[in-house]
Design a protein around this motif. Sequence first.
Motif: not given
Lengths: 106, 466
Positions: B100, B249, A91, B256, A38-42, B97, B35, B22, B223, A44-46, B352-353, A87
């Motif tokens: 956004f 991404v 995250t 993902l 989930t954090p990774l998806m978020s 998410v 991040n 990443l 995404n 990547a979203n950013a 979500m996972p 994003g």
Amino acid sequence: MIQLINFLGEHIEMIYILILSIFVGVEVIGKVPSVLHTPLMSGANAIHGVVIVGSIIVMLNTDASNILLLSLGFLAVVMGTLNVVGGFVVTDRMLEMFKKKPEAKK
Amino acid sequence: MTQQYILDLLYLIGSITFVIGLKMLSGPQTARRGNLVAAFGMTVAILGTIFLYEDPHGNTSRETIKLGIIFGGLAIGTLVGWMTAKRVKMTAMPELVSLFNGMGGACAALISLLEFEHNVHDPMRIGIIMAGMIIGSVSFSGSIIAFMKLNGTLKKSLRLPNYNIINAVMLLLNVAAAVCITWSGTDQMHYVLLAFVLALAYGVMFVVPIGGADMPVVISLLNSFTGLAAAFGGFLYDNQVMLTGGILVGSAGTILTVAMCKAMNRPLFNVIFGAFGETASAGAGHSVQGSIKDISITDAAVLMNYSKKVVIVPGYGLAVAQAQHVIHELEMILEERGVQVKYAIHPVAGRMPGHMNVLLAESNVDYGKLVEMEEINPEFSSTDVVLVVGANDVVNPAAKTDPSSPIYGMPILDVENAHHIIVNKRSMNAGYAGIENELFYHTKTSMLFGDAKDALTKLVSELKSM
């Protein structure tokens, strides 16, 4: 067809970047524990919020007297910023919760 | 020229930070810094563009009014984005998410709309613009629908008769429109607007039939769509940071998405084309023999109080009831009494996972207590009590024993190996997959009916009084 070949030839460096980036993306993500999905998806979203760079370029190239284009460009900048800032912040909030735990207990 | 080179270097920094960010995001120790690294690179790329970008055809100008609008937009976006992200409840995070993500898609679509006019004489560039616009628009409207589904505005999965055919036709129309506009070299803006509306409609139609529990997969897919749209923008402007960011991404998002599907044992094809509903009804014909055993709050409390080891299996129901704080309280009381408590986290538990981990982390559960499926499964045989809270399909033994079951083959938590199983559920209704769960009829299983938060609160106060 010739146009396509010309286009590819002119942009050959971009094509290289494109293909290598695909592999980098796959490799980098390959071994993520499902805990972090989930954090990774978020996150990547950013990162795809980088599209905001495009909206800034549009604005810079627009005629300053064209109100319609300026307002649409403005809208694009706002939405791009929402994607980027929202994003990254959300995250960070998720990951902050992960990090705090081991320190607090040990 | 030097100015251009400096900007190129800044973009290089941006691209590198995205890759490193990443990479760091994929490890629990480094994730948070990762991040921030990516966010730093993003800031560099944005500021660099504002001050250093020059169009190769010399169209760039920096009038005060334009810079004012750009910075105004940045300020508003930052303020609103920051506040929303800071204030949102952790349970509502998946839909945020999605929202956004939709914003990013809309941004890409708008860029394409604005760039159309300048490029009418260059079919290759028009092709790129159309691709960016359609993908961005689909991502935008699709994400908004996903957002509405997750926050409950849109409750039902609306399925028109033959919706797969309708969707396929719409997709073809979209592609046809893009090809026509590119091929004909038209300079008519209203054709482009028509294609834009068509793409928005397709995004809606694409997500509307998909069930709420599949939304994570859809969001992850959208995404990567937005990533792709950003990458098309990179091609349009010969902009490397947009290209690398977008493609990273795009490919990472695809991986993902596949990983999520794998964890659920649901081929991506079925998620999108909704084959699930049909197989589920076929499997539902297989009824389960046996009787249900109730357990009272007091008995459950006694049982857990005198156990050595309790494993909690949290599921979607826990997230919906927002019971993550109560469950932590329960865990602490049990630990005080010398009971070893662990959480068994199924890869797709929650919305979500990884969502369960975030939720439990929010209520201060020790990260080390969250155990992943492969590690906890061998431990169940030495576990006294398993407490299943709002989970169903992830503990259904049919996944292992019944080849006709729609979830056959999905990895599950082997809770039936424990000495006692207490299942907290609101009712006997079937889970998301719409199939019976023979675990509930197992001789070792007792059912604790009621809302997760309610039942757990009572359980905690019962334990306190003991």
